[in-house]
Design a protein around this motif. Structure first.
Motif, PDB file in Angstrom:
ATOM      1  N   GLU A   1       0.840  -1.208   0.000  1.00 49.39           N
ATOM      2  CA  GLU A   1       0.000   0.000   0.000  1.00 49.39           C
ATOM      3  C   GLU A   1       0.868   1.247   0.000  1.00 49.39           C
ATOM      4  O   GLU A   1       0.597   2.217  -0.698  1.00 49.39           O
ATOM      5  CB  GLU A   1      -0.966   0.018   1.190  1.00 49.39           C
ATOM      6  CG  GLU A   1      -2.102  -1.004   1.113  1.00 49.39           C
ATOM      7  CD  GLU A   1      -2.657  -1.250  -0.284  1.00 49.39           C
ATOM      8  OE1 GLU A   1      -3.051  -0.276  -0.967  1.00 49.39           O
ATOM      9  OE2 GLU A   1      -2.686  -2.411  -0.725  1.00 49.39           O
TER      10      GLU A   1
ATOM     11  N   SER B   1      -5.298   6.396 -10.674  1.00 49.34           N
ATOM     12  CA  SER B   1      -5.097   5.513  -9.513  1.00 49.34           C
ATOM     13  C   SER B   1      -4.792   4.085  -9.972  1.00 49.34           C
ATOM     14  O   SER B   1      -4.038   3.360  -9.326  1.00 49.34           O
ATOM     15  CB  SER B   1      -6.271   5.589  -8.534  1.00 49.34           C
ATOM     16  OG  SER B   1      -7.329   4.800  -8.987  1.00 49.34           O
TER      17      SER B   1
ATOM     18  N   THR C   1       0.889   4.376  -2.749  1.00 50.94           N
ATOM     19  CA  THR C   1       0.717   5.771  -2.358  1.00 50.94           C
ATOM     20  C   THR C   1       1.886   6.624  -2.846  1.00 50.94           C
ATOM     21  O   THR C   1       1.710   7.727  -3.366  1.00 50.94           O
ATOM     22  CB  THR C   1       0.649   5.879  -0.812  1.00 50.94           C
ATOM     23  OG1 THR C   1      -0.286   4.908  -0.354  1.00 50.94           O
ATOM     24  CG2 THR C   1       0.224   7.247  -0.361  1.00 50.94           C
TER      25      THR C   1
END
Ligand code: ARG
Length: 580
Positions: A398, A421, A402
């Protein structure tokens, strides 16, 4: 299409015709510089040494018998007896056209498909997957994908650690949580790290809990239904956690590939009986032990391999012996590849030696322990959180996504938020994977966010970007890449260098597959992308004034670059995107 293999065949034939023995090593290599040709046959020197003859004369004799009519335009002797081969432009052209028009890029399947069992990922289910499992998971998956691409019959085995003494403590704790009415999915088992820590704390501190935990281990191993139910509940949750990680990582492991330690339970007693019967295992202080002289230390003391504990309990070792039997004798594997941390080298050495003696591994099965080095933090110590804890793999992934999103936001783009994204996900995951896969498998490496997410150098973002650059040519021009059937004309040196690299994919895959080393493919793709950038600078494609035939020829090269990058990255489990 493997140019090196083709030249080896031709060279061997010429050597035999020149009177050399059939097993002479032709020593065919890719040339390191254009002035040495494209490939070299270097075997004349070694052969001449054995015969005590003149290497240059022998090289000439080989050339006289060498039939490269359709392949080479020039062969010459250099230095002490190297044979430099300059390939024919027409040979390159036809090969490139064939590769471009073939879905498999003219990479041929293995002449005889092998049955290959691949043991990888294999986390311990007592806790959530942590960074220590990253390497096994992604290196193993890349090799699996390459094997399947070449037509081998691959059996994935996720040898999960679902058995052992910790499970007594975990199910005892789980039982209490259930009786207190704690919501399992949302609270108790939502974070296995915390769950494990709480159970361990009780084991260490709480009066009576350790005894209960030990009692539960015995009961579980004895087949007690209540304990088994709790254990299954725990395992199912833990498996679900790993499955999420596999999905995130774009790894091909599925539920069906789980062949956990407990799967071998019913065989363990038989394995020990067999070892005793054959006098391979002997009793020592109540335990069953195999003494291995082959691995003796420098004082001549044999290596000690315990296969059954003094209380009768079985061990990690016993399970691995049973796994050998299953894979080699039951499944009939030609190769068994095991991707495990290098710190387990001794264990697997002991397993193989013992299994071979006992007939648990057939001679025909090649048992290949494929160790890997450790992922280190900036401090040069095994990668940890700032507070010294283990880093959960899910959290690491994750964070990478990011960070990738932040880097991508610095670039100009007219893409929608949704598209961005999705791109960040592919870049973030790709970056972690490529950074790891590109290091030599057996070396330790230092994990660094900035290097792996950089758009320069050998990184996933660089390769993904190179791919989008090639694809943008087709988008801009409106030319349908699939319809390209032009002949490729190789005139400029940059075209030549790129063409040759494109035709070496199969050679790279051969090496990656035989050595189980994805880093060779990583290096190849980086070289390919770099050669493309150089080519693109020097050889205009869509500019005004470029002859249509030259344009179309170059478009075929561009298209093959895109397809090779896409396929190569796919074999590494890294996704591409059309724009970024
Ligand atoms: N579960 C083990 C670990 O995390 C790895 C198992 C590897 N495979 C095997 N056959 N022993 O260290």
């Amino acid at each position: 299409m493997n140019i090196r293999t083709l030249l080896i065949e031709k060279a061997v034939a010429a050597m035999v015709a020149a009177g050399l023995p059939e097993d002479t090593n032709p020593a065919v290599t890719q040339s390191t510089r254009p002035q040495f040709g494209d490939y070299q046959i270097n075997g004349a020197m070694g052969a001449a040494k054995k015969l005590k003859s003149n290497p240059r004369e022998l090289a000439q004799k080989i050339i006289d018998n060498l039939d490269l009519a359709d392949i080479a335009e020039k062969t010459e002797i250099a230095g002490p007896g190297f044979i430099n081969i300059h390939l024919k432009p027409e040979f390159l052209s036809t090969s490139l056209k064939a590769a471009n028009e073939d879905e498999k890029l003219a990479v041929s399947p293995h002449a005889t498909a092998q049955k290959v069992v691949v043991d990888y990922s294999s986390p311990n289910l007592a806790k959530e997957m942590h960074v220590g499992h990253l390497r096994s998971t992604i290196i193993g998956d890349a090799v699996v994908r390459a094997l399947e691409f070449r037509g081998d019959d691959v059996i994935r085995q996720n040898h999960m650690g679902d058995w052992g003494t910790q499970f007594g403590m975990l199910i005892a704790h789980l039982e209490d949580q259930i009786s207190q009415g704690v919501d399992l999915d949302k609270v108790a088992l939502a974070d296995l790290e915390t769950f494990y820590r709480d159970a361990k704390k009780r084991f260490d501190d709480e009066e009576g809990f350790a005894d209960k935990a030990r009692d539960y281990v015995v009961k579980l191993q004895g087949g007690d239904a209540h304990c088994e139910k709790l254990w299954k509940l725990f395992i199912a949750t833990s498996v679900k956690h790993s499955e999420e990680v596999y999905k995130r990582l774009n790894v091909t492991l599925k539920q069906d590939d789980i062949m956990a330690e407990s799967a071998y339970n019913s065989e363990l007693a038989n394995i020990i009986a067999l070892l005793k019967d054959k006098h391979i295992a002997v009793e020592s202080n109540g335990a069953q032990v195999v003494f291995l002289d082959e691995l003796a230390n420098k004082d001549g003391e044999p290596s000690v391999f315990i296969v059954q504990k003094s209380g009768g309990g079985f061990l990690y070792a016993t399970t691995d012996l049973a796994a050998c039997d299953y894979r080699s004798n039951k499944l009939g594997a030609d190769r068994i590849l095991i991707f495990v941390d290098a710190r387990q080298s001794l264990h697997f050495n002991q397993v193989e030696l013992t299994a071979r003696k006992a007939g648990l591994l057939r001679d025909e099965t090649s048992y290949e322990f494929c160790p890997f080095g450790t992922m280190m933090g900036e401090d040069g110590k095994p990668f940890k959180t700032r507070t010294g804890g283990t880093v959960k793999l899910a959290d690491l992934l994750e964070e990478s996504i990011t960070r990738a999103a932040a880097k991508l936001a610095e670039r100009e783009s007219d893409l929608s938020d949704e598209e961005r994204s999705e791109i960040a996900r592919k870049v973030g995951i790709g970056a972690v994977k490529y950074a790891d896969l590109s290091k030599h498998r057996t070396s330790d490496y230092i994990f660094n966010w900035d290097t792996m997410l950089s758009f320069e150098g050998a990184t996933a973002p660089y390769l993904q970007y190179a791919y989008t650059r090639v694809r943008s040519i087709f988008r801009k021009s409106g030319i349908d890449a699939a319809s390209l059937t032009a002949d490729v004309a190789i005139n400029e040196p940059q075209e030549k260098a790129l063409a040759l690299k494109l035709l070496q994919l199969e050679e790279v895959l051969d090496l990656m597959i035989s050595e189980a080393t994805p880093h060779v493919l990583c290096g190849y793709l980086y070289e390919l992308a770099s050669l493309y950038m150089t080519f693109y600078e020097a050889c205009p494609v869509l500019k005004d004034g470029v002859e249509p035939s030259v344009r179309d020829s170059r478009l075929v090269l561009c298209n093959l670059v895109a397809k090779t990058l896409e396929k190569g990255l796919d074999l590494l489990g890294i996704e591409v995107m059309e724009q970024m």
